[in-house]
Write an enzyme that holds these catalytic residues in place. Structure first.
Site, PDB file in Angstrom:
ATOM      1  N   ARG A  15       0.810  -1.226   0.000  1.00  0.00           N
ATOM      2  CA  ARG A  15       0.000   0.000   0.000  1.00  0.00           C
ATOM      3  C   ARG A  15       0.847   1.281   0.000  1.00  0.00           C
ATOM      4  O   ARG A  15       0.333   2.364  -0.231  1.00  0.00           O
ATOM      5  CB  ARG A  15      -0.958  -0.019   1.214  1.00  0.00           C
ATOM      6  CG  ARG A  15      -2.093  -1.020   1.065  1.00  0.00           C
ATOM      7  CD  ARG A  15      -2.829  -1.253   2.376  1.00  0.00           C
ATOM      8  NE  ARG A  15      -2.120  -2.177   3.264  1.00  0.00           N
ATOM      9  CZ  ARG A  15      -2.551  -2.554   4.461  1.00  0.00           C
ATOM     10  NH1 ARG A  15      -3.673  -2.092   4.935  1.00  0.00           N
ATOM     11  NH2 ARG A  15      -1.838  -3.394   5.195  1.00  0.00           N
ATOM     12  N   GLY A  81       2.339 -14.443   6.214  1.00  0.00           N
ATOM     13  CA  GLY A  81       1.459 -13.925   7.271  1.00  0.00           C
ATOM     14  C   GLY A  81       2.205 -13.658   8.555  1.00  0.00           C
ATOM     15  O   GLY A  81       3.362 -14.058   8.729  1.00  0.00           O
ATOM     16  N   THR A  82       1.516 -12.973   9.476  1.00  0.00           N
ATOM     17  CA  THR A  82       2.159 -12.556  10.725  1.00  0.00           C
ATOM     18  C   THR A  82       2.529 -13.753  11.616  1.00  0.00           C
ATOM     19  O   THR A  82       3.505 -13.677  12.371  1.00  0.00           O
ATOM     20  CB  THR A  82       1.245 -11.600  11.509  1.00  0.00           C
ATOM     21  OG1 THR A  82      -0.088 -12.136  11.533  1.00  0.00           O
ATOM     22  CG2 THR A  82       1.173 -10.226  10.845  1.00  0.00           C
ATOM     23  N   ASN A 222       0.586   2.292   6.787  1.00  0.00           N
ATOM     24  CA  ASN A 222       0.434   1.415   5.617  1.00  0.00           C
ATOM     25  C   ASN A 222       0.503   2.162   4.290  1.00  0.00           C
ATOM     26  O   ASN A 222       0.678   1.541   3.249  1.00  0.00           O
ATOM     27  CB  ASN A 222      -0.906   0.670   5.690  1.00  0.00           C
ATOM     28  CG  ASN A 222      -0.921  -0.332   6.833  1.00  0.00           C
ATOM     29  OD1 ASN A 222       0.038  -1.062   7.037  1.00  0.00           O
ATOM     30  ND2 ASN A 222      -1.981  -0.344   7.607  1.00  0.00           N
ATOM     31  N   LYS A 326      29.111  26.276   5.262  1.00  0.00           N
ATOM     32  CA  LYS A 326      29.339  24.825   5.185  1.00  0.00           C
ATOM     33  C   LYS A 326      30.686  24.467   5.777  1.00  0.00           C
ATOM     34  O   LYS A 326      31.674  25.120   5.465  1.00  0.00           O
ATOM     35  CB  LYS A 326      29.290  24.372   3.717  1.00  0.00           C
ATOM     36  CG  LYS A 326      29.312  22.875   3.556  1.00  0.00           C
ATOM     37  CD  LYS A 326      30.119  22.393   2.363  1.00  0.00           C
ATOM     38  CE  LYS A 326      31.602  22.426   2.649  1.00  0.00           C
ATOM     39  NZ  LYS A 326      32.454  21.875   1.590  1.00  0.00           N
ATOM     40  N   ASN A 351      34.338  40.789  10.619  1.00  0.00           N
ATOM     41  CA  ASN A 351      33.086  41.122   9.947  1.00  0.00           C
ATOM     42  C   ASN A 351      33.180  40.711   8.481  1.00  0.00           C
ATOM     43  O   ASN A 351      34.113  41.103   7.778  1.00  0.00           O
ATOM     44  CB  ASN A 351      32.831  42.625  10.057  1.00  0.00           C
ATOM     45  CG  ASN A 351      31.480  42.986   9.478  1.00  0.00           C
ATOM     46  OD1 ASN A 351      30.458  42.856  10.138  1.00  0.00           O
ATOM     47  ND2 ASN A 351      31.472  43.403   8.225  1.00  0.00           N
ATOM     48  N   TYR A 361      36.462  25.651  -4.047  1.00  0.00           N
ATOM     49  CA  TYR A 361      36.465  24.460  -4.912  1.00  0.00           C
ATOM     50  C   TYR A 361      37.006  24.832  -6.277  1.00  0.00           C
ATOM     51  O   TYR A 361      36.557  25.808  -6.896  1.00  0.00           O
ATOM     52  CB  TYR A 361      35.010  23.977  -5.021  1.00  0.00           C
ATOM     53  CG  TYR A 361      34.800  22.699  -5.789  1.00  0.00           C
ATOM     54  CD1 TYR A 361      35.593  21.571  -5.541  1.00  0.00           C
ATOM     55  CD2 TYR A 361      33.786  22.607  -6.746  1.00  0.00           C
ATOM     56  CE1 TYR A 361      35.371  20.398  -6.239  1.00  0.00           C
ATOM     57  CE2 TYR A 361      33.560  21.426  -7.442  1.00  0.00           C
ATOM     58  CZ  TYR A 361      34.361  20.321  -7.189  1.00  0.00           C
ATOM     59  OH  TYR A 361      34.147  19.156  -7.873  1.00  0.00           O
TER      60      TYR A 361
HETATM   61  C1  UD1 Z   1      -2.546  -7.104  11.475  1.00  0.00           C
HETATM   62  C2  UD1 Z   1      -3.433  -8.048  12.313  1.00  0.00           C
HETATM   63  C3  UD1 Z   1      -4.774  -7.352  12.629  1.00  0.00           C
HETATM   64  C4  UD1 Z   1      -4.516  -6.033  13.320  1.00  0.00           C
HETATM   65  C5  UD1 Z   1      -3.569  -5.164  12.525  1.00  0.00           C
HETATM   66  C6  UD1 Z   1      -3.153  -3.964  13.358  1.00  0.00           C
HETATM   67  C7  UD1 Z   1      -2.859 -10.312  11.605  1.00  0.00           C
HETATM   68  C8  UD1 Z   1      -3.294 -11.502  10.848  1.00  0.00           C
HETATM   69  N1  UD1 Z   1      -3.675  -9.264  11.584  1.00  0.00           N
HETATM   70  O1  UD1 Z   1      -3.204  -6.870  10.242  1.00  0.00           O
HETATM   71  O2  UD1 Z   1      -5.570  -8.177  13.449  1.00  0.00           O
HETATM   72  O3  UD1 Z   1      -5.769  -5.367  13.529  1.00  0.00           O
HETATM   73  O4  UD1 Z   1      -2.348  -5.890  12.201  1.00  0.00           O
HETATM   74  O5  UD1 Z   1      -2.360  -3.074  12.610  1.00  0.00           O
HETATM   75  O6  UD1 Z   1      -1.835 -10.350  12.212  1.00  0.00           O
HETATM   76  N2  UD1 Z   1       4.462  -9.042   8.305  1.00  0.00           N
HETATM   77  C9  UD1 Z   1       5.501  -9.927   8.223  1.00  0.00           C
HETATM   78  N3  UD1 Z   1       5.336 -11.043   7.449  1.00  0.00           N
HETATM   79  C10 UD1 Z   1       4.191 -11.283   6.776  1.00  0.00           C
HETATM   80  C11 UD1 Z   1       3.126 -10.372   6.887  1.00  0.00           C
HETATM   81  C12 UD1 Z   1       3.288  -9.260   7.664  1.00  0.00           C
HETATM   82  O7  UD1 Z   1       6.551  -9.743   8.819  1.00  0.00           O
HETATM   83  O8  UD1 Z   1       4.137 -12.327   6.101  1.00  0.00           O
HETATM   84  C13 UD1 Z   1       4.656  -7.833   9.132  1.00  0.00           C
HETATM   85  C14 UD1 Z   1       4.511  -6.554   8.337  1.00  0.00           C
HETATM   86  O9  UD1 Z   1       5.759  -6.141   7.819  1.00  0.00           O
HETATM   87  C15 UD1 Z   1       3.951  -5.581   9.375  1.00  0.00           C
HETATM   88  C16 UD1 Z   1       3.207  -6.496  10.350  1.00  0.00           C
HETATM   89  O10 UD1 Z   1       3.667  -7.795  10.124  1.00  0.00           O
HETATM   90  O11 UD1 Z   1       4.977  -4.913  10.072  1.00  0.00           O
HETATM   91  C17 UD1 Z   1       1.693  -6.423  10.168  1.00  0.00           C
HETATM   92  O12 UD1 Z   1       1.372  -6.781   8.839  1.00  0.00           O
HETATM   93  P1  UD1 Z   1       0.170  -6.098   8.064  1.00  0.00           P
HETATM   94  O13 UD1 Z   1       0.016  -6.763   6.752  1.00  0.00           O
HETATM   95  O14 UD1 Z   1       0.309  -4.630   8.103  1.00  0.00           O
HETATM   96  O15 UD1 Z   1      -1.050  -6.576   9.022  1.00  0.00           O
HETATM   97  P2  UD1 Z   1      -2.522  -6.128   8.938  1.00  0.00           P
HETATM   98  O16 UD1 Z   1      -3.174  -6.723   7.740  1.00  0.00           O
HETATM   99  O17 UD1 Z   1      -2.565  -4.660   9.101  1.00  0.00           O
HETATM  100 MG    MG Z   2      -2.111  -8.048   6.038  1.00  0.00          MG
END
Ligand code: UD1
Ligand code: MG
Length: 433
Positions: A15, A81-82, A222, A326, A351, A361
Protein backbone atom coordinates in the site's frame (compact mmCIF):
# COMPACT_ATOMS: atom_id res chain seq x y z
CA UNK A 1 13.67 -6.37 31.97
CA UNK A 2 14.19 -10.01 31.03
CA UNK A 3 12.17 -10.06 27.84
CA UNK A 4 12.82 -10.69 24.19
CA UNK A 5 11.36 -8.51 21.46
CA UNK A 6 10.37 -9.58 17.94
CA UNK A 7 9.73 -6.87 15.36
CA UNK A 8 7.84 -8.00 12.27
CA UNK A 9 9.10 -6.23 9.16
CA UNK A 10 8.84 -8.87 6.42
CA UNK A 11 5.65 -7.67 4.77
CA UNK A 12 5.61 -6.29 1.22
CA UNK A 13 4.11 -2.94 2.21
CA UNK A 14 2.18 -2.91 -1.07
CA UNK A 15 0.00 0.00 0.00
CA UNK A 16 3.03 2.34 0.17
CA UNK A 17 3.32 2.09 -3.64
CA UNK A 18 7.08 2.53 -3.43
CA UNK A 19 10.30 0.79 -4.48
CA UNK A 20 11.61 1.49 -1.01
CA UNK A 21 10.66 -1.09 1.65
CA UNK A 22 7.89 0.21 3.89
CA UNK A 23 9.88 0.16 7.12
CA UNK A 24 12.65 2.31 5.58
CA UNK A 25 10.33 5.24 4.91
CA UNK A 26 11.37 8.03 7.21
CA UNK A 27 9.63 9.86 10.02
CA UNK A 28 11.42 12.84 11.60
CA UNK A 29 14.70 11.95 9.89
CA UNK A 30 14.91 8.21 10.56
CA UNK A 31 13.39 5.05 9.05
CA UNK A 32 10.28 3.82 10.85
CA UNK A 33 12.11 0.63 11.78
CA UNK A 34 14.94 2.67 13.32
CA UNK A 35 12.52 4.35 15.75
CA UNK A 36 11.04 1.10 16.96
CA UNK A 37 14.40 -0.68 17.31
CA UNK A 38 15.72 2.28 19.31
CA UNK A 39 12.78 2.17 21.71
CA UNK A 40 12.87 -1.65 21.95
CA UNK A 41 16.56 -1.39 22.85
CA UNK A 42 15.62 0.54 25.98
CA UNK A 43 13.87 -2.48 27.45
CA UNK A 44 15.60 -5.51 25.96
CA UNK A 45 18.99 -6.81 24.84
CA UNK A 46 17.43 -9.61 22.80
CA UNK A 47 15.88 -8.02 19.73
CA UNK A 48 14.82 -10.03 16.68
CA UNK A 49 13.87 -8.33 13.42
CA UNK A 50 11.97 -10.47 10.96
CA UNK A 51 12.73 -9.71 7.33
CA UNK A 52 12.03 -11.05 3.86
CA UNK A 53 11.27 -8.39 1.25
CA UNK A 54 14.51 -6.39 0.51
CA UNK A 55 16.06 -7.91 3.62
CA UNK A 56 19.67 -7.03 2.67
CA UNK A 57 18.94 -3.35 2.21
CA UNK A 58 17.02 -3.09 5.48
CA UNK A 59 19.74 -4.93 7.38
CA UNK A 60 22.43 -2.72 5.87
CA UNK A 61 20.57 0.45 6.89
CA UNK A 62 19.96 -0.77 10.44
CA UNK A 63 23.60 -1.86 10.87
CA UNK A 64 24.65 1.80 10.67
CA UNK A 65 23.20 2.51 14.11
CA UNK A 66 22.46 -0.81 15.77
CA UNK A 67 24.57 -3.81 16.69
CA UNK A 68 23.45 -7.02 18.38
CA UNK A 69 20.20 -7.35 16.46
CA UNK A 70 19.22 -10.86 15.44
CA UNK A 71 17.84 -10.85 11.91
CA UNK A 72 15.42 -13.66 11.17
CA UNK A 73 14.46 -14.52 7.60
CA UNK A 74 10.80 -15.44 7.24
CA UNK A 75 10.05 -18.48 5.08
CA UNK A 76 7.52 -16.37 3.25
CA UNK A 77 6.87 -18.80 0.41
CA UNK A 78 5.74 -21.56 2.74
CA UNK A 79 4.54 -19.57 5.74
CA UNK A 80 3.22 -16.16 4.73
CA UNK A 81 1.46 -13.92 7.27
CA UNK A 82 2.16 -12.56 10.73
CA UNK A 83 2.10 -16.06 12.25
CA UNK A 84 4.64 -17.23 9.67
CA UNK A 85 6.79 -14.22 10.51
CA UNK A 86 7.20 -15.20 14.12
CA UNK A 87 7.93 -18.90 13.44
CA UNK A 88 11.70 -18.52 12.97
CA UNK A 89 12.29 -16.48 16.13
CA UNK A 90 14.14 -18.18 18.99
CA UNK A 91 13.71 -15.88 22.00
CA UNK A 92 16.34 -15.87 24.74
CA UNK A 93 13.94 -14.95 27.54
CA UNK A 94 10.75 -16.31 29.07
CA UNK A 95 8.57 -13.65 27.45
CA UNK A 96 8.52 -12.16 24.00
CA UNK A 97 6.95 -8.86 23.01
CA UNK A 98 5.84 -8.85 19.37
CA UNK A 99 5.88 -5.45 17.61
CA UNK A 100 5.33 -4.26 14.06
CA UNK A 101 8.06 -2.48 12.12
CA UNK A 102 5.58 0.07 10.85
CA UNK A 103 4.66 1.53 14.25
CA UNK A 104 7.09 4.45 14.53
CA UNK A 105 5.25 6.23 17.35
CA UNK A 106 5.51 3.46 19.91
CA UNK A 107 7.86 4.28 22.80
CA UNK A 108 9.49 2.12 25.46
CA UNK A 109 6.99 3.40 28.05
CA UNK A 110 4.06 2.19 25.90
CA UNK A 111 5.71 -1.22 25.60
CA UNK A 112 6.05 -1.50 29.37
CA UNK A 113 2.24 -1.43 29.79
CA UNK A 114 2.14 -5.04 28.52
CA UNK A 115 4.34 -6.30 31.34
CA UNK A 116 1.87 -5.17 34.00
CA UNK A 117 -0.48 -7.95 32.94
CA UNK A 118 0.16 -11.35 34.42
CA UNK A 119 -0.95 -13.67 31.62
CA UNK A 120 0.59 -16.02 29.08
CA UNK A 121 -1.00 -14.06 26.25
CA UNK A 122 -1.43 -10.29 26.40
CA UNK A 123 -2.82 -8.50 23.37
CA UNK A 124 -3.64 -4.87 22.66
CA UNK A 125 -6.89 -3.35 21.56
CA UNK A 126 -8.65 -0.06 21.06
CA UNK A 127 -12.08 1.10 20.05
CA UNK A 128 -12.43 3.05 16.85
CA UNK A 129 -15.31 4.51 14.88
CA UNK A 130 -14.09 3.03 11.58
CA UNK A 131 -12.65 -0.44 12.19
CA UNK A 132 -12.17 -1.20 8.46
CA UNK A 133 -9.12 -3.37 7.83
CA UNK A 134 -8.43 -4.23 11.46
CA UNK A 135 -8.85 -7.60 13.14
CA UNK A 136 -11.97 -7.53 15.35
CA UNK A 137 -11.62 -8.51 19.01
CA UNK A 138 -14.44 -10.90 19.87
CA UNK A 139 -15.38 -11.14 23.56
CA UNK A 140 -17.53 -13.78 25.21
CA UNK A 141 -20.44 -13.00 27.55
CA UNK A 142 -18.01 -12.52 30.50
CA UNK A 143 -16.00 -9.95 28.51
CA UNK A 144 -13.09 -12.30 28.06
CA UNK A 145 -11.33 -12.15 24.70
CA UNK A 146 -12.26 -15.33 22.84
CA UNK A 147 -10.76 -14.71 19.42
CA UNK A 148 -9.57 -12.19 16.85
CA UNK A 149 -11.24 -12.27 13.47
CA UNK A 150 -9.56 -10.58 10.52
CA UNK A 151 -11.65 -8.11 8.56
CA UNK A 152 -11.54 -10.31 5.48
CA UNK A 153 -12.77 -13.36 7.44
CA UNK A 154 -15.41 -11.64 9.57
CA UNK A 155 -19.15 -12.31 9.30
CA UNK A 156 -21.64 -9.44 9.24
CA UNK A 157 -22.07 -9.42 13.05
CA UNK A 158 -18.34 -9.50 13.64
CA UNK A 159 -17.81 -6.66 11.16
CA UNK A 160 -19.93 -4.44 13.41
CA UNK A 161 -17.48 -4.85 16.31
CA UNK A 162 -15.60 -1.62 16.91
CA UNK A 163 -13.05 -3.03 19.33
CA UNK A 164 -10.01 -3.90 17.23
CA UNK A 165 -6.63 -5.60 17.54
CA UNK A 166 -3.72 -3.12 17.63
CA UNK A 167 -1.24 -5.83 16.59
CA UNK A 168 1.16 -5.81 19.57
CA UNK A 169 1.36 -8.89 21.79
CA UNK A 170 3.24 -10.23 24.76
CA UNK A 171 3.58 -14.02 24.75
CA UNK A 172 4.99 -16.49 27.15
CA UNK A 173 7.83 -17.97 25.05
CA UNK A 174 6.95 -21.56 25.90
CA UNK A 175 3.30 -21.02 24.93
CA UNK A 176 4.41 -19.48 21.64
CA UNK A 177 6.80 -22.28 20.75
CA UNK A 178 4.30 -24.99 21.63
CA UNK A 179 1.46 -23.44 19.67
CA UNK A 180 2.98 -21.85 16.58
CA UNK A 181 3.03 -25.26 14.82
CA UNK A 182 -0.75 -25.43 15.37
CA UNK A 183 -1.48 -22.39 13.19
CA UNK A 184 -3.14 -23.08 9.86
CA UNK A 185 -3.68 -20.98 6.77
CA UNK A 186 -7.30 -21.93 6.50
CA UNK A 187 -8.57 -18.39 5.91
CA UNK A 188 -9.43 -15.99 3.12
CA UNK A 189 -5.82 -14.75 2.69
CA UNK A 190 -4.24 -18.23 2.92
CA UNK A 191 -1.88 -16.79 5.52
CA UNK A 192 -0.70 -17.94 8.93
CA UNK A 193 -2.17 -15.43 11.38
CA UNK A 194 -0.49 -14.63 14.71
CA UNK A 195 -3.97 -13.58 15.85
CA UNK A 196 -5.16 -17.22 15.84
CA UNK A 197 -2.98 -17.81 18.90
CA UNK A 198 -5.71 -16.07 20.89
CA UNK A 199 -8.36 -18.72 20.13
CA UNK A 200 -5.74 -21.46 20.58
CA UNK A 201 -5.07 -20.08 24.10
CA UNK A 202 -8.79 -20.12 24.83
CA UNK A 203 -9.10 -23.75 23.77
CA UNK A 204 -6.41 -24.55 26.35
CA UNK A 205 -8.17 -22.46 29.04
CA UNK A 206 -5.29 -20.05 29.05
CA UNK A 207 -6.46 -16.56 29.86
CA UNK A 208 -5.84 -13.83 27.30
CA UNK A 209 -5.58 -10.32 28.69
CA UNK A 210 -6.17 -7.23 26.60
CA UNK A 211 -4.37 -3.95 27.17
CA UNK A 212 -6.26 -0.81 26.18
CA UNK A 213 -3.97 1.35 24.14
CA UNK A 214 -3.97 4.79 22.57
CA UNK A 215 -4.92 4.55 18.90
CA UNK A 216 -2.55 7.32 17.80
CA UNK A 217 0.51 5.87 19.51
CA UNK A 218 -0.09 2.40 18.07
CA UNK A 219 -0.85 3.67 14.61
CA UNK A 220 0.43 1.35 11.87
CA UNK A 221 1.70 3.12 8.77
CA UNK A 222 0.43 1.42 5.62
CA UNK A 223 0.32 4.25 3.06
CA UNK A 224 2.04 7.55 2.33
CA UNK A 225 -1.03 9.27 3.73
CA UNK A 226 -0.53 7.40 7.02
CA UNK A 227 3.15 8.39 6.84
CA UNK A 228 2.21 12.06 6.73
CA UNK A 229 -0.11 11.66 9.73
CA UNK A 230 2.55 9.82 11.72
CA UNK A 231 5.03 12.58 10.86
CA UNK A 232 2.72 15.25 12.23
CA UNK A 233 2.16 13.25 15.41
CA UNK A 234 5.88 12.70 15.96
CA UNK A 235 6.70 16.34 15.20
CA UNK A 236 4.09 17.50 17.70
CA UNK A 237 5.60 15.20 20.28
CA UNK A 238 9.19 16.40 19.65
CA UNK A 239 8.22 20.07 19.68
CA UNK A 240 6.06 19.77 22.78
CA UNK A 241 8.97 18.24 24.70
CA UNK A 242 11.30 21.07 23.69
CA UNK A 243 8.76 23.78 24.47
CA UNK A 244 8.17 22.26 27.89
CA UNK A 245 11.94 22.37 28.39
CA UNK A 246 11.91 26.13 27.70
CA UNK A 247 12.39 26.49 23.95
CA UNK A 248 10.19 29.22 22.44
CA UNK A 249 8.64 28.49 19.05
CA UNK A 250 6.75 30.90 16.88
CA UNK A 251 3.99 29.08 14.93
CA UNK A 252 5.33 25.64 15.95
CA UNK A 253 3.24 23.82 13.36
CA UNK A 254 5.50 25.30 10.64
CA UNK A 255 8.73 24.08 12.32
CA UNK A 256 10.43 20.74 11.51
CA UNK A 257 12.81 19.16 14.02
CA UNK A 258 14.36 15.72 13.49
CA UNK A 259 14.36 13.25 16.33
CA UNK A 260 18.11 13.43 17.07
CA UNK A 261 18.27 17.24 17.34
CA UNK A 262 19.49 18.72 20.62
CA UNK A 263 18.27 22.10 21.91
CA UNK A 264 19.64 23.42 25.17
CA UNK A 265 19.25 26.56 27.25
CA UNK A 266 17.01 29.40 26.20
CA UNK A 267 16.40 29.25 22.46
CA UNK A 268 13.94 30.83 20.07
CA UNK A 269 12.84 29.17 16.85
CA UNK A 270 10.81 31.32 14.50
CA UNK A 271 8.37 30.00 11.92
CA UNK A 272 9.47 27.70 9.09
CA UNK A 273 12.74 26.65 10.73
CA UNK A 274 14.18 23.20 9.91
CA UNK A 275 16.63 21.56 12.29
CA UNK A 276 17.99 18.38 10.77
CA UNK A 277 20.51 15.55 11.19
CA UNK A 278 21.56 16.03 14.77
CA UNK A 279 21.69 19.83 14.76
CA UNK A 280 22.65 21.18 18.19
CA UNK A 281 21.28 24.56 19.24
CA UNK A 282 22.42 26.14 22.51
CA UNK A 283 21.14 29.53 23.77
CA UNK A 284 20.52 30.73 20.24
CA UNK A 285 17.91 32.40 18.05
CA UNK A 286 17.02 30.81 14.74
CA UNK A 287 14.95 33.20 12.67
CA UNK A 288 12.28 32.52 10.07
CA UNK A 289 12.89 29.89 7.37
CA UNK A 290 16.46 29.04 8.35
CA UNK A 291 17.88 25.53 8.00
CA UNK A 292 20.50 24.01 10.31
CA UNK A 293 21.88 20.60 9.35
CA UNK A 294 24.37 18.54 11.39
CA UNK A 295 25.90 21.70 12.92
CA UNK A 296 26.24 23.42 16.27
CA UNK A 297 25.03 26.90 17.19
CA UNK A 298 25.99 28.38 20.55
CA UNK A 299 25.05 31.87 21.79
CA UNK A 300 24.38 32.82 18.19
CA UNK A 301 21.67 34.29 16.03
CA UNK A 302 20.97 33.26 12.46
CA UNK A 303 18.53 34.17 9.72
CA UNK A 304 15.97 34.87 8.54
CA UNK A 305 16.69 32.53 5.63
CA UNK A 306 20.15 31.38 6.64
CA UNK A 307 21.40 27.93 5.71
CA UNK A 308 23.91 26.21 7.96
CA UNK A 309 25.16 23.08 6.22
CA UNK A 310 26.88 20.06 7.83
CA UNK A 311 29.92 20.21 10.10
CA UNK A 312 29.67 23.89 10.98
CA UNK A 313 30.22 25.38 14.41
CA UNK A 314 28.95 28.87 15.19
CA UNK A 315 29.81 30.40 18.55
CA UNK A 316 28.89 33.96 19.63
CA UNK A 317 28.15 34.77 16.00
CA UNK A 318 25.49 36.61 14.05
CA UNK A 319 24.49 35.35 10.63
CA UNK A 320 21.98 37.23 8.52
CA UNK A 321 19.75 36.54 5.55
CA UNK A 322 20.88 34.49 2.55
CA UNK A 323 24.12 33.40 4.15
CA UNK A 324 25.19 29.82 3.47
CA UNK A 325 27.77 28.25 5.73
CA UNK A 326 29.34 24.82 5.18
CA UNK A 327 31.96 22.91 7.19
CA UNK A 328 33.14 26.12 8.85
CA UNK A 329 33.94 27.29 12.34
CA UNK A 330 32.93 30.85 13.20
CA UNK A 331 33.78 32.20 16.62
CA UNK A 332 32.55 35.72 17.38
CA UNK A 333 31.87 36.56 13.75
CA UNK A 334 29.30 38.69 11.94
CA UNK A 335 28.14 37.82 8.43
CA UNK A 336 25.05 39.89 7.84
CA UNK A 337 24.01 39.26 4.27
CA UNK A 338 24.33 37.20 1.09
CA UNK A 339 27.53 35.23 1.57
CA UNK A 340 28.95 31.75 1.06
CA UNK A 341 31.43 30.59 3.67
CA UNK A 342 32.65 27.05 3.04
CA UNK A 343 35.58 25.08 4.50
CA UNK A 344 36.60 28.09 6.57
CA UNK A 345 37.77 29.05 10.04
CA UNK A 346 36.95 32.59 11.06
CA UNK A 347 37.94 34.18 14.36
CA UNK A 348 36.64 36.74 16.84
CA UNK A 349 35.74 40.29 15.88
CA UNK A 350 35.75 39.60 12.17
CA UNK A 351 33.09 41.12 9.95
CA UNK A 352 32.21 39.44 6.68
CA UNK A 353 30.75 41.99 4.25
CA UNK A 354 27.74 41.43 2.05
CA UNK A 355 28.39 39.22 -0.96
CA UNK A 356 31.60 37.62 0.30
CA UNK A 357 32.41 34.27 -1.27
CA UNK A 358 34.97 31.72 -0.20
CA UNK A 359 36.02 30.13 -3.48
CA UNK A 360 36.71 26.75 -1.89
CA UNK A 361 36.47 24.46 -4.91
CA UNK A 362 38.58 24.39 -8.06
CA UNK A 363 36.51 21.70 -9.74
CA UNK A 364 38.68 18.92 -8.28
CA UNK A 365 39.48 19.58 -4.63
CA UNK A 366 38.14 21.59 -1.73
CA UNK A 367 40.47 24.09 0.01
CA UNK A 368 40.40 25.98 3.30
CA UNK A 369 40.03 29.67 4.03
CA UNK A 370 41.45 30.81 7.36
CA UNK A 371 40.56 34.27 8.61
CA UNK A 372 42.00 35.65 11.86
CA UNK A 373 40.70 38.13 14.42
CA UNK A 374 39.27 41.61 13.73
CA UNK A 375 39.39 41.24 9.97
CA UNK A 376 37.17 43.52 7.95
CA UNK A 377 36.16 41.80 4.74
CA UNK A 378 34.65 44.41 2.45
CA UNK A 379 31.52 43.66 0.46
CA UNK A 380 31.67 41.63 -2.74
CA UNK A 381 35.05 40.06 -2.04
CA UNK A 382 36.14 36.66 -3.27
CA UNK A 383 38.59 34.71 -1.16
CA UNK A 384 40.27 32.13 -3.38
CA UNK A 385 41.28 29.17 -1.20
CA UNK A 386 43.63 27.88 0.04
CA UNK A 387 44.27 31.19 1.74
CA UNK A 388 45.10 32.62 5.16
CA UNK A 389 44.14 36.12 6.20
CA UNK A 390 45.88 37.04 9.42
CA UNK A 391 44.53 39.25 12.24
CA UNK A 392 43.71 42.96 11.82
CA UNK A 393 43.42 42.93 8.05
CA UNK A 394 41.19 45.04 5.81
CA UNK A 395 40.06 43.52 2.55
CA UNK A 396 38.85 46.33 0.34
CA UNK A 397 35.42 45.90 -1.11
CA UNK A 398 35.36 44.12 -4.47
CA UNK A 399 38.75 42.48 -4.01
CA UNK A 400 39.54 39.02 -5.35
CA UNK A 401 42.04 37.79 -2.80
CA UNK A 402 44.39 35.22 -4.33
CA UNK A 403 47.32 35.46 -1.89
CA UNK A 404 47.53 35.12 1.88
CA UNK A 405 47.51 38.45 3.71
CA UNK A 406 49.83 39.34 6.62
CA UNK A 407 48.68 40.84 9.95
CA UNK A 408 47.71 44.50 9.92
CA UNK A 409 47.58 44.93 6.11
CA UNK A 410 45.13 46.22 3.55
CA UNK A 411 44.47 43.97 0.58
CA UNK A 412 43.03 45.72 -2.43
CA UNK A 413 42.71 44.54 -6.01
CA UNK A 414 40.75 46.80 -8.29
CA UNK A 415 41.19 48.32 -11.68
CA UNK A 416 41.65 52.04 -11.20
CA UNK A 417 38.36 53.87 -11.57
CA UNK A 418 38.07 56.50 -14.30
CA UNK A 419 35.40 59.14 -14.80
CA UNK A 420 34.94 60.42 -18.36
CA UNK A 421 33.06 63.70 -18.32
CA UNK A 422 30.12 63.90 -20.78
CA UNK A 423 30.65 60.39 -22.11
CA UNK A 424 26.90 59.63 -21.93
CA UNK A 425 26.07 62.32 -24.47
CA UNK A 426 28.95 61.35 -26.73
CA UNK A 427 27.69 57.75 -26.77
CA UNK A 428 23.94 58.22 -27.06
CA UNK A 429 23.90 61.61 -28.68
CA UNK A 430 22.65 64.92 -27.30
CA UNK A 431 18.99 64.23 -28.24
CA UNK A 432 18.73 61.59 -25.54
CA UNK A 433 19.47 64.12 -22.87
C1 UD1 B 1 -2.55 -7.10 11.47
C2 UD1 B 1 -3.43 -8.05 12.31
C3 UD1 B 1 -4.77 -7.35 12.63
C4 UD1 B 1 -4.52 -6.03 13.32
C5 UD1 B 1 -3.57 -5.16 12.53
C6 UD1 B 1 -3.15 -3.96 13.36
C7 UD1 B 1 -2.86 -10.31 11.60
C8 UD1 B 1 -3.29 -11.50 10.85
N1 UD1 B 1 -3.68 -9.26 11.58
O1 UD1 B 1 -3.20 -6.87 10.24
O2 UD1 B 1 -5.57 -8.18 13.45
O3 UD1 B 1 -5.77 -5.37 13.53
O4 UD1 B 1 -2.35 -5.89 12.20
O5 UD1 B 1 -2.36 -3.07 12.61
O6 UD1 B 1 -1.83 -10.35 12.21
N2 UD1 B 1 4.46 -9.04 8.30
C9 UD1 B 1 5.50 -9.93 8.22
N3 UD1 B 1 5.34 -11.04 7.45
C10 UD1 B 1 4.19 -11.28 6.78
C11 UD1 B 1 3.13 -10.37 6.89
C12 UD1 B 1 3.29 -9.26 7.66
O7 UD1 B 1 6.55 -9.74 8.82
O8 UD1 B 1 4.14 -12.33 6.10
C13 UD1 B 1 4.66 -7.83 9.13
C14 UD1 B 1 4.51 -6.55 8.34
O9 UD1 B 1 5.76 -6.14 7.82
C15 UD1 B 1 3.95 -5.58 9.37
C16 UD1 B 1 3.21 -6.50 10.35
O10 UD1 B 1 3.67 -7.79 10.12
O11 UD1 B 1 4.98 -4.91 10.07
C17 UD1 B 1 1.69 -6.42 10.17
O12 UD1 B 1 1.37 -6.78 8.84
P1 UD1 B 1 0.17 -6.10 8.06
O13 UD1 B 1 0.02 -6.76 6.75
O14 UD1 B 1 0.31 -4.63 8.10
O15 UD1 B 1 -1.05 -6.58 9.02
P2 UD1 B 1 -2.52 -6.13 8.94
O16 UD1 B 1 -3.17 -6.72 7.74
O17 UD1 B 1 -2.57 -4.66 9.10
MG1 MG C 1 -2.11 -8.05 6.04
Amino acid sequence: MRTSIAIMAAGFGTRMKSKKPKVLHEISGFPMLHHIIKEAGKISDDIHVILHHQADLIQQMMNVHFQNITYVMQDHNNFPGTGGAIMGVIPKYEKVLVLNGDMPLLEAEDMKAFFKEDAKVVMSSFTCSDPTGYGRVIMDETHKVSKIVEHKDANSNELKVKNVNAGVYLFNTEFLQQNLPKLSNNNSQKEYYITDLVSIANEQNIEVKAVDIDEETFMGVNSKYHLSIAEILMQNRIKKRFMEAGVAMRLPETIYIESDVVIEGECVLESGVSLIKGAKIINSIVKTNSVVEDSMLKNSEIGPMARIRPKSVLIDSKIGNFVEIKKSTLNGVKAGHLSYLGDSEIDTGTNIGCGTITCNYDGKEKYKTIIGKNVFVGSDSQLVAPITIEDDVIIASGTTVTKSVKKGSLAIARTKMKILDGFFYKFFGKNNA
